[in-house]
Scaffold this motif. Structure first.
Motif, PDB file in Angstrom:
ATOM      1  N   TYR A 129       0.831  -1.212   0.000  1.00 46.93           N
ATOM      2  CA  TYR A 129       0.000   0.000   0.000  1.00 46.93           C
ATOM      3  C   TYR A 129       0.867   1.264   0.000  1.00 46.93           C
TER       4      TYR A 129
ATOM      5  N   ASP B 222      -3.855   9.093   4.406  1.00 46.09           N
ATOM      6  CA  ASP B 222      -3.862   7.850   5.181  1.00 46.09           C
ATOM      7  C   ASP B 222      -4.039   8.151   6.666  1.00 46.09           C
TER       8      ASP B 222
ATOM      9  N   ARG C 187      -6.175   5.494   3.008  1.00 45.81           N
ATOM     10  CA  ARG C 187      -6.338   4.131   3.500  1.00 45.81           C
ATOM     11  C   ARG C 187      -6.503   4.176   5.014  1.00 45.81           C
ATOM     12  N   ARG C 188      -7.412   3.378   5.520  1.00 47.98           N
ATOM     13  CA  ARG C 188      -7.596   3.285   6.964  1.00 47.98           C
ATOM     14  C   ARG C 188      -6.908   2.031   7.486  1.00 47.98           C
ATOM     15  N   LYS C 189      -6.599   2.071   8.742  1.00 45.42           N
ATOM     16  CA  LYS C 189      -5.825   0.964   9.311  1.00 45.42           C
ATOM     17  C   LYS C 189      -6.550  -0.365   9.173  1.00 45.42           C
ATOM     18  N   GLN C 190      -7.888  -0.319   9.210  1.00 48.80           N
ATOM     19  CA  GLN C 190      -8.634  -1.573   9.094  1.00 48.80           C
ATOM     20  C   GLN C 190      -8.443  -2.206   7.722  1.00 48.80           C
ATOM     21  N   GLU C 191      -8.083  -1.391   6.706  1.00 44.69           N
ATOM     22  CA  GLU C 191      -7.862  -1.921   5.363  1.00 44.69           C
ATOM     23  C   GLU C 191      -6.549  -2.675   5.265  1.00 44.69           C
ATOM     24  N   VAL C 192      -5.580  -2.316   6.105  1.00 42.63           N
ATOM     25  CA  VAL C 192      -4.282  -3.003   6.072  1.00 42.63           C
ATOM     26  C   VAL C 192      -4.036  -3.696   7.404  1.00 42.63           C
ATOM     27  N   GLU C 193      -5.131  -4.094   8.075  1.00 42.97           N
ATOM     28  CA  GLU C 193      -5.000  -4.625   9.419  1.00 42.97           C
ATOM     29  C   GLU C 193      -4.202  -5.923   9.441  1.00 42.97           C
TER      30      GLU C 193
ATOM     31  N   ASP D 279     -13.908   8.857   3.204  1.00 42.66           N
ATOM     32  CA  ASP D 279     -13.967   7.432   2.916  1.00 42.66           C
ATOM     33  C   ASP D 279     -15.178   7.041   2.091  1.00 42.66           C
TER      34      ASP D 279
ATOM     35  N   GLU E  27     -18.225   6.781   3.033  1.00 44.53           N
ATOM     36  CA  GLU E  27     -19.116   5.863   3.740  1.00 44.53           C
ATOM     37  C   GLU E  27     -20.566   6.213   3.419  1.00 44.53           C
TER      38      GLU E  27
END
Length: 954
Positions: free
Chosen positions: A237, A255, A442-448, A672, A674
């Motif tokens: 990412y 990010d 990008r949010r942390k949940q996307e690259v968790e 995002d 949403e």
């Protein structure tokens, strides 16, 4: 030379005086109203108009600008339609087809004769029409030119309607070549707008970006290029972020905190150095992060970097050759911007923590937006902290055309009431789509899968009795203002006071010690002691502890010493270089288990050595809360992260939790995308204020107000800034003054205990930047020795002060002994009393002016009483809160001899006053205003005695 102007007319023939009837309603404006605003600016501003084509006195080219300011070239080709051109930013963005510069020229060249002609009847015009959503290339020609060689040249590129026959990126360069090679007599009959080819070049550049990225990736796939441009491998990412920045060229990387925006920007600069031969990168960040950038650059590249620091002359030399990365701060742009542009001419500008330019009206934002570069990277995990116009300001730096003019942005994305006031957000999905070309988030949940887990937990702590009593005192003050807000709109002074009391409630939630050094009650400390005992049982665990207030951290530091726990100290009062050493000690020393920090440590630092984050209090802003957590929960963290919030039960802190969630929802909707259609309500107006107060405090708006509070003795001028700084800097802040220059620029002069090493500046900068009143001020720090030397020179008459616009915001007793401290308290009390008096007299004037002269008398009598109390307080008289105030006639005669009749009249029999005429009441109001001014002048002379001895020097 400035030109006289006749009344400009619209395309429908209305004069300026006729159009003046248009009155925009708040943010709700029409295009006609926006055009009229520009006409009025053209008529009132000192714009100079100079003809650049003497042979074309009407339909020619003109240079327009203010003396000493920017100038722009205007092309006039019509007096009736919006087909003229200007090179100013407003014209390029507003979509109106006009601007104040165009209107200034039209006012000059319009005459009855030229109005009949209407448009250029001598030349074929090829130009850019800017009245739609996108610019459109058009041609217009005189009828008599139909058989000319000029017509033949242009005709093959345009339809008879004037519309271009094909792709402008292909046809316009071809037209330019044909024009250049045509005979002079043909070229004389054609005017190609000077703004055509620059637009073509920019559009061609935009069109080439995606194809350039595809070619590069193909070369990577076939082994001719590589994505490994830095010394440490990037995550997938992060490679995507590098490519987004490098090939979008002017881009926003948003990010979430902790995903490595810095390294992505560094890699993009290295890639552009390789592909586009860029040579100079200017990184602008908060001052505290320049060292962090230096470390990251050294870690990921071998390219030279240079931190820009020191006096201005030294800084200007540092912008010379010798580095690839130049690391400067936002504050330096206020002073260095123009010279930096000339000396450095950066190829790339990187804005780190770019929310620093979220206020589009601030001087810092204006200074940064004047900088120019082919490439620009904006880095921020929080482009929206409170309102969507924050991202509008940030996007102005990248591409002003992307979101259009502010008036259209307001129309498109705010729901407005009948008075043009914002009541909600709308079309947020469309706003997200408009941002898409430049935004990558990008949010942390996307690259968790690449980050360790995170758990959040709230610990609710009850108040102790003494703490609850003190909390109730401030709650009572808020209740009184809340009740007042239910009856009428609060004044700006009252709103600032309300904010101050709410802040005090938050401080008391931690400990009364923040406001009173004699009260160390703090129920959060025993809870923290238990948490640390359990957490630090694991010898590998380190902890970040955040508080908004340094004095809260002092208690934690004492606890750490009692528990024999090694700790690092990182607050605004610590010099920058020492802070850097504290960071390294926390990272590298196994015995250093705690990192105690105010919010100056919540931005930009890499502190993955910690796996526990403890928030001793909650900030107003959810983005700031996430900034704190992201110091530990970020890339290269190898352990799960625990986040613990200590919250005072049944308090303002407790009630902030759902409000923080609401602010977070707005950011997610815009950034995002949403889901969530319709209008998102925007709290505004008095009822919304009352609802927010109810939500924050639980105080009913119908709560009765108590007796008047005694005047504050901490700050002057009713200004909340010093009250916000004192809990952070404590005794280090000796004095704070505001100076306003004749041109309107404000300087804040702060005297701190030792300014030589920068102590106090980060805390001052952080709080000043959030101040609604002082965000654009210059900040100057001096220490006690310098201040006392200046005071001595002033006493001797060697120096003179310009005191017309000098306001004392804070003076510590330590700066002049107890006698001086008491004097300062007396003057502060006098100032507050006089401000209350002025408000009462203004209220009386409003009532009398509205046809209620008798009803105005109670407010007028109270205003007089407060004014007399102010005059008595100037002399340190200890007056009981009796009503009415009793002062001997001899005292009044010696101090206010010209106002004795007025004083005796207004303090006389109520029956006599009730028989007064409207004219008499108006005369009494005017007399009381004059008395107040005289008392204010006396107060000014007492506060600044040097001003009475020396003339003002500007």
């Amino acid at each position: 030379m400035p030109q006289t102007r006749s009344a400009p007319q619209t395309s429908k023939g209305r004069t300026k005086s006729q159009k003046a009837a248009i009155r925009p309603q708040g943010w709700r404006t029409t295009d006609d109203e926006e055009i009229e605003r520009r006409r009025q600016r053209a008529a009132t501003e000192p714009l100079e108009v100079q003809s650049l084509e003497p042979g074309y006195p009407v339909f020619g080219t003109f240079r327009v600008g203010a003396d000493g300011g920017s100038s722009y070239e205007v092309e006039i080709r019509t007096l009736a339609q919006a087909d003229n051109s200007c090179g100013c930013p407003d014209f390029e963005v507003n979509g109106l087809g006009t601007c104040k510069h165009v209107e200034a020229v039209l006012a000059r060249v319009r005459t009855p004769k030229t109005i009949r002609i209407g448009r250029d009847d001598t030349r074929i015009e090829v130009f850019l029409r800017r009245t739609g959503e996108r610019p459109e290339v058009r041609a217009q020609w005189p009828i008599r030119s139909r058989r000319s060689g000029a017509f033949t040249l242009v005709d093959r590129f345009f339809y008879p309607s004037g519309v271009l026959r094909g792709d402008p990126l292909v046809l316009l360069p071809e037209l330019a070549r044909a024009f250049t090679s045509a005979p002079p007599q043909v070229r004389e009959r054609i005017r190609l707008s000077r703004y055509l080819l620059p637009w073509v070049e920019e559009e061609s550049r935009r069109a080439a970006r995606e194809s350039a990225r595809k070619r590069f990736l193909k070369d990577v796939e076939e082994g001719r290029e590589t994505l490994d441009v830095v010394k440490v491998p990037l995550y997938p990412y992060q490679r995507e972020g590098m490519l987004h920045l490098a090939f979008t060229e002017r881009a926003l990387l948003a990010d979430e905190m902790g995903l490595g925006k810095t390294v992505q920007a560094i890699a993009a600069c290295v890639l552009l150095r390789k592909l586009k031969n860029v040579e100079r990168v200017l990184v602008i960040s908060p001052a505290s992060l320049k060292a962090e950038w230096e470390e990251q650059i050294a870690r990921f590249t071998d390219l030279p970097s240079r931190i820009v620091f020191g006096p201005r002359a030294q800084r200007l030399r540092q912008y010379g050759p010798g580095a690839f990365f130049y690391l400067a701060s936002y504050e330096q742009m206020l002073y260095d911007g123009d010279d930096l542009q000339q000396r450095l001419a950066p190829d790339v500008i990187v804005l780190d923590e770019a929310q620093r330019i979220k206020n589009w009206q601030s001087r810092t934002a204006h200074a940064v937006k004047r900088l120019k570069s082919p490439y620009a990277f904006v880095l921020t995990g929080t482009p929206i902290e409170n309102r969507i116009d924050e991202i509008y300001s940030i996007l102005q730096f990248l591409d002003p055309a992307l979101l259009g003019p502010l008036f259209r942005f307001n129309r498109d994305f705010y729901e407005l009431d009948e008075r043009g006031r914002p009541t909600g957000y709308k079309n947020l999905d469309e706003l997200h789509q408009r941002l898409a070309p430049v935004l990558l988030r990008r949010r942390k949940q996307e690259v968790e899968g690449q980050l360790p887990g995170r758990t959040d937990k709230h610990y609710f702590v009850p108040m102790e009795e003494e703490q609850a009593l003190r909390y109730a005192e401030y709650e009572k003050r808020v209740a009184r203002l809340t009740a007042e807000a239910e009856r009428r709109p609060l004044t700006p002074e009252e709103l600032e006071e309300l904010q101050r009391w709410l802040s005090c409630m938050r401080m008391i939630c931690d400990t009364p010690y923040i406001l009173d050094s004699d009260c160390r009650v703090c129920p959060k400390l025993p809870e923290l002691k238990e948490i640390l005992g359990e957490t630090l049982a694991d010898p590998e665990t380190k902890v970040l502890i955040f508080s908004e207030w340094e004095r809260m951290l002092e208690l934690v530091r004492d606890l750490a010493q009692e528990m024999e726990i090694g700790h690092a100290w990182h607050t605004g009062s610590v010099p920058v270089m020492r802070r850097r050493a504290e960071i390294h000690r926390f990272k590298d020393d196994p015995a250093c288990r705690l990192f105690l920090s105010t919010d100056c440590g919540s931005v930009g630092l890499n502190l993955q050595a910690a796996s526990v984050v403890i928030n001793l209090d909650l900030p107003w802003n959810p983005a700031r809360l996430e900034q704190r957590i992201a110091r530990a929960w970020r890339k290269h963290q190898t352990r799960p992260v625990r986040v613990l919030h200590l919250v005072t039960q049944n308090s303002i802190e407790h009630r902030m939790i759902p409000l923080l969630a609401g602010k977070q929802a707005l950011a997610h909707r815009v950034l995002d995308g949403e889901a969530g259609g319709g209008v998102l309500p925007l709290p505004s107006g008095r009822q919304a204020l009352l609802q927010r107060l109810q939500a924050l405090t639980g105080i009913s708006a119908t709560t009765t107000s108590g007796p008047p509070e005694a005047p504050s003795t901490e700050t002057g001028d009713g200004d909340p800034l010093a009250s916000q700084l004192l809990p952070v800097l404590g005794d280090n802040l000796l004095s704070l003054e505001s100076w306003t220059a004749p041109d309107g620029r404000e300087t804040l002069l702060a005297v701190v205990e030792d300014a030589g090493d920068g102590t106090g500046r980060p805390a001052l900068e952080a709080i000043v930047s959030q101040s609604s009143r002082h965000a654009a001020a210059n900040l100057e720090l001096i220490d006690r020795s310098v201040f006392e030397a200046l005071e001595h020179l002033i006493e001797l008459g060697v120096l003179r002060l310009a005191t017309d616009d000098r306001h004392l915001l804070h003076r510590s007793p330590a700066l002049g002994g107890e006698k001086a401290a008491q004097r300062e308290r007396d003057l502060t009390a006098a100032r507050d009393l006089l401000a209350q008096s002025e408000r009462k007299v203004r209220m009386a004037a409003v009532l009398a002016g509205g046809g209620f002269p008798i009803e105005a008398l109670p407010a007028l009598r109270e205003g007089l009483d407060l004014a007399l109390r102010s005059r008595a307080a100037q002399e340190g008289l200890d007056l009981p809160p009796a009503e009415p105030l009793t002062l001997p006639d001899t005292w009044l005669e010696s101090r206010l001899p010209t106002h004795l009749t007025l004083i005796h009249t207004l303090r006389g029999s109520s029956e006599v006053l009730l028989g007064a005429t409207a004219e008499e009441v108006s005369a009494w109001i005017a007399g009381t205003e004059k008395l107040g001014k005289e008392i204010g002048d006396a107060l000014h002379r007492l506060a600044f005695p040097q001003a009475s001895r020396h003339p003002v020097v500007r």
